[in-house]
Design a protein around this motif. Structure first.
Motif, PDB file in Angstrom:
ATOM      1  N   ASP A 162      10.952  -1.790  12.699  1.00  0.00           N
ATOM      2  CA  ASP A 162      11.248  -2.414  11.409  1.00  0.00           C
ATOM      3  C   ASP A 162      12.560  -1.849  10.855  1.00  0.00           C
ATOM      4  O   ASP A 162      12.820  -0.654  10.964  1.00  0.00           O
ATOM      5  N   SER A 163      13.375  -2.716  10.270  1.00  0.00           N
ATOM      6  CA  SER A 163      14.583  -2.311   9.556  1.00  0.00           C
ATOM      7  C   SER A 163      15.553  -1.588  10.495  1.00  0.00           C
ATOM      8  O   SER A 163      16.009  -2.176  11.472  1.00  0.00           O
ATOM      9  N   PHE A 192      12.479  -7.519  10.197  1.00  0.00           N
ATOM     10  CA  PHE A 192      13.578  -7.426   9.204  1.00  0.00           C
ATOM     11  C   PHE A 192      14.672  -6.464   9.664  1.00  0.00           C
ATOM     12  O   PHE A 192      14.986  -5.473   9.013  1.00  0.00           O
ATOM     13  N   PRO A 193      15.307  -6.796  10.826  1.00  0.00           N
ATOM     14  CA  PRO A 193      16.281  -5.873  11.421  1.00  0.00           C
ATOM     15  C   PRO A 193      17.661  -5.978  10.781  1.00  0.00           C
ATOM     16  O   PRO A 193      18.022  -6.994  10.180  1.00  0.00           O
ATOM     17  N   LEU A 194      18.440  -4.916  10.933  1.00  0.00           N
ATOM     18  CA  LEU A 194      19.870  -4.983  10.693  1.00  0.00           C
ATOM     19  C   LEU A 194      20.518  -5.301  12.038  1.00  0.00           C
ATOM     20  O   LEU A 194      20.519  -4.464  12.935  1.00  0.00           O
ATOM     21  N   ALA A 250      11.212 -11.360  12.916  1.00  0.00           N
ATOM     22  CA  ALA A 250      10.653 -11.607  11.580  1.00  0.00           C
ATOM     23  C   ALA A 250      11.624 -11.132  10.509  1.00  0.00           C
ATOM     24  O   ALA A 250      12.220 -10.055  10.634  1.00  0.00           O
ATOM     25  N   THR A 251      11.774 -11.954   9.476  1.00  0.00           N
ATOM     26  CA  THR A 251      12.569 -11.575   8.305  1.00  0.00           C
ATOM     27  C   THR A 251      11.706 -11.774   7.060  1.00  0.00           C
ATOM     28  O   THR A 251      10.629 -12.357   7.124  1.00  0.00           O
ATOM     29  N   ALA A 252      12.207 -11.262   5.925  1.00  0.00           N
ATOM     30  CA  ALA A 252      11.530 -11.444   4.635  1.00  0.00           C
ATOM     31  C   ALA A 252      12.481 -12.157   3.688  1.00  0.00           C
ATOM     32  O   ALA A 252      13.668 -11.817   3.626  1.00  0.00           O
ATOM     33  N   SER A 253      11.978 -13.138   2.958  1.00  0.00           N
ATOM     34  CA  SER A 253      12.881 -13.992   2.174  1.00  0.00           C
ATOM     35  C   SER A 253      13.530 -13.263   0.997  1.00  0.00           C
ATOM     36  O   SER A 253      14.575 -13.684   0.515  1.00  0.00           O
ATOM     37  N   LEU A 254      12.933 -12.156   0.520  1.00  0.00           N
ATOM     38  CA  LEU A 254      13.460 -11.423  -0.645  1.00  0.00           C
ATOM     39  C   LEU A 254      14.171 -10.130  -0.234  1.00  0.00           C
ATOM     40  O   LEU A 254      14.231  -9.173  -0.997  1.00  0.00           O
ATOM     41  N   ASP A 255      14.715 -10.113   0.963  1.00  0.00           N
ATOM     42  CA  ASP A 255      15.279  -8.899   1.546  1.00  0.00           C
ATOM     43  C   ASP A 255      16.802  -8.932   1.480  1.00  0.00           C
ATOM     44  O   ASP A 255      17.410  -9.910   1.924  1.00  0.00           O
ATOM     45  N   PRO A 256      17.447  -7.871   0.963  1.00  0.00           N
ATOM     46  CA  PRO A 256      18.919  -7.888   0.944  1.00  0.00           C
ATOM     47  C   PRO A 256      19.560  -7.971   2.326  1.00  0.00           C
ATOM     48  O   PRO A 256      20.683  -8.445   2.444  1.00  0.00           O
ATOM     49  N   ILE A 257      18.832  -7.548   3.388  1.00  0.00           N
ATOM     50  CA  ILE A 257      19.413  -7.701   4.741  1.00  0.00           C
ATOM     51  C   ILE A 257      18.823  -8.909   5.487  1.00  0.00           C
ATOM     52  O   ILE A 257      18.975  -9.028   6.695  1.00  0.00           O
ATOM     53  N   VAL A 276      10.540 -16.678  18.891  1.00  0.00           N
ATOM     54  CA  VAL A 276       9.818 -17.156  17.713  1.00  0.00           C
ATOM     55  C   VAL A 276      10.488 -16.515  16.505  1.00  0.00           C
ATOM     56  O   VAL A 276      10.639 -15.285  16.458  1.00  0.00           O
ATOM     57  N   PHE A 277      10.898 -17.337  15.536  1.00  0.00           N
ATOM     58  CA  PHE A 277      11.516 -16.827  14.305  1.00  0.00           C
ATOM     59  C   PHE A 277      10.560 -17.084  13.147  1.00  0.00           C
ATOM     60  O   PHE A 277      10.168 -18.229  12.895  1.00  0.00           O
ATOM     61  N   LEU A 278      10.182 -16.011  12.456  1.00  0.00           N
ATOM     62  CA  LEU A 278       9.270 -16.101  11.310  1.00  0.00           C
ATOM     63  C   LEU A 278       9.957 -15.516  10.094  1.00  0.00           C
ATOM     64  O   LEU A 278      10.337 -14.340  10.100  1.00  0.00           O
ATOM     65  N   GLU A 279      10.144 -16.320   9.049  1.00  0.00           N
ATOM     66  CA  GLU A 279      10.626 -15.759   7.780  1.00  0.00           C
ATOM     67  C   GLU A 279       9.473 -15.760   6.798  1.00  0.00           C
ATOM     68  O   GLU A 279       8.924 -16.817   6.473  1.00  0.00           O
TER      69      GLU A 279
END
Length: 315
Positions: A162-163, A192-194, A250-257, A276-279
């Protein structure tokens, strides 16, 4: 926020309100020890309890800067040869460790029914770029090659993190694609990677503060880690993506990155990589470690596990 307010889940609103009322200094105003302690404390408060497992064992493996601490998790005492999950924790390469992600690792081991080995890589600022990813790569290669030490034979490696650990996931996968280990990476799972440089992105402006990870914290981590702009081991978007193994992103919609993860998804699509892309809508950065405070995030974590099983052919 632009023309419309972003969607925020009710349980996320409650946590954000709680944190706002609690106040406290920004990460950049803390000492290093305080920053690390605060990260342990928020996960201890906000994450679901650890699962009971048959095996939780501390190990070490040799690394470029000395012994690397590892922790093996398994829901079974013993098992047949199969994939081994290698976990890289988040925390900006500065504040995370085995303890901050212990509960999450027990969850992954229980839900995936596969062994998980968490890697306690060297951290910045004591060990700036590329020490962390060098350790992660060394650990993944060792796990691929040492069935006796693990009492488990890896037929393939699943990289996950993560991250900052999501960054390590992609970097290690790329390194092992270019120079293969004893067994291949069969799946990578950056959460939620950089992947691309987040500084200057739309999402870092939109969610600069008030959504768990802040612009201030990102700049604090960047200053400590000292990633080299233009080096694919710092920003893996810069690599060639042809030949990337199957991926669950996976990403998060409220994430600055968030936009950094989206950039990587677009690069995978352009290269024709099976993924597979999951937001996760209405969730923040770090949702994987906030599952007690944000109960709905457990369902999203389980969506990631379902996608992993699908991509591993174990649905």
């Amino acid at each position: 926020m632009g023309n419309s307010e972003p969607f925020i889940r009710e349980d996320v609103k409650s946590l954000l309100k709680l944190l706002e009322e609690a106040g406290g200094p920004a990460l950049s105003e803390m000492t290093l020890d305080e920053a690390r302690a605060s990260y342990v404390a928020i996960h201890a408060m906000a994450d679901r309890p650890a699962r009971e497992l048959a095996v939780i064992q501390d190990l070490t493996c040799p690394g470029p800067g000395g012994e690397i601490p590892l922790r093996l998790y398994d829901a079974r005492e013993s098992r047949e040869p199969g994939p081994v999950i290698v976990f890289f924790h988040g925390g900006g390469y500065v504040i995370g460790d085995l303890e901050t992600h212990h509960n999450l690792c027990t969850e992954i081991a229980a839900q995936m029914d596969l062994p998980v080995v968490a890697v306690d890589y060297r951290r910045a600022p004591e060990h700036p770029f590329p020490a962390s990813v060098d350790d992660c790569e060394a650990a993944a290669r060792w796990i691929a090659s040492n069935p006796e030490a693990l009492s488990r034979t890896a037929t393939g490696i699943v990289t996950i993190g993560d991250s900052a650990g999501g960054n390590a996931t992609i970097v290690v996968t790329q390194q092992l694609s270019a120079n293969p280990a004893d067994v291949p990476v069969v799946l990578q799972v950056p959460i939620f990677p950089l992947a691309s440089d987040a500084i200057g992105s739309t999402s870092i402006k939109e969610f600069a503060e008030g959504f768990i990870l802040t612009k201030d914290a990102i700049e604090f981590f960047d200053l400590a880690y000292q990633p080299v702009r233009g080096d694919p081991r710092a920003f893996p978007i810069l690599s060639d993506h042809a030949g990337t193994p199957p991926t669950v992103l996976a990403t998060a919609s409220l994430d600055p990155i968030r936009d950094s993860g989206r950039d990587y998804g677009a690069a995978l699509a352009a290269a024709g990589v099976d993924h597979v892309f999951l937001e996760m809508k209405g969730l923040t950065h770090s949702f994987t470690n906030l599952r007690q405070a944000v109960p709905s995030a457990q369902v999203d974590l389980e969506r990631i596990f379902a996608a992993m099983k699908l991509m591993l052919g174990r649905a």
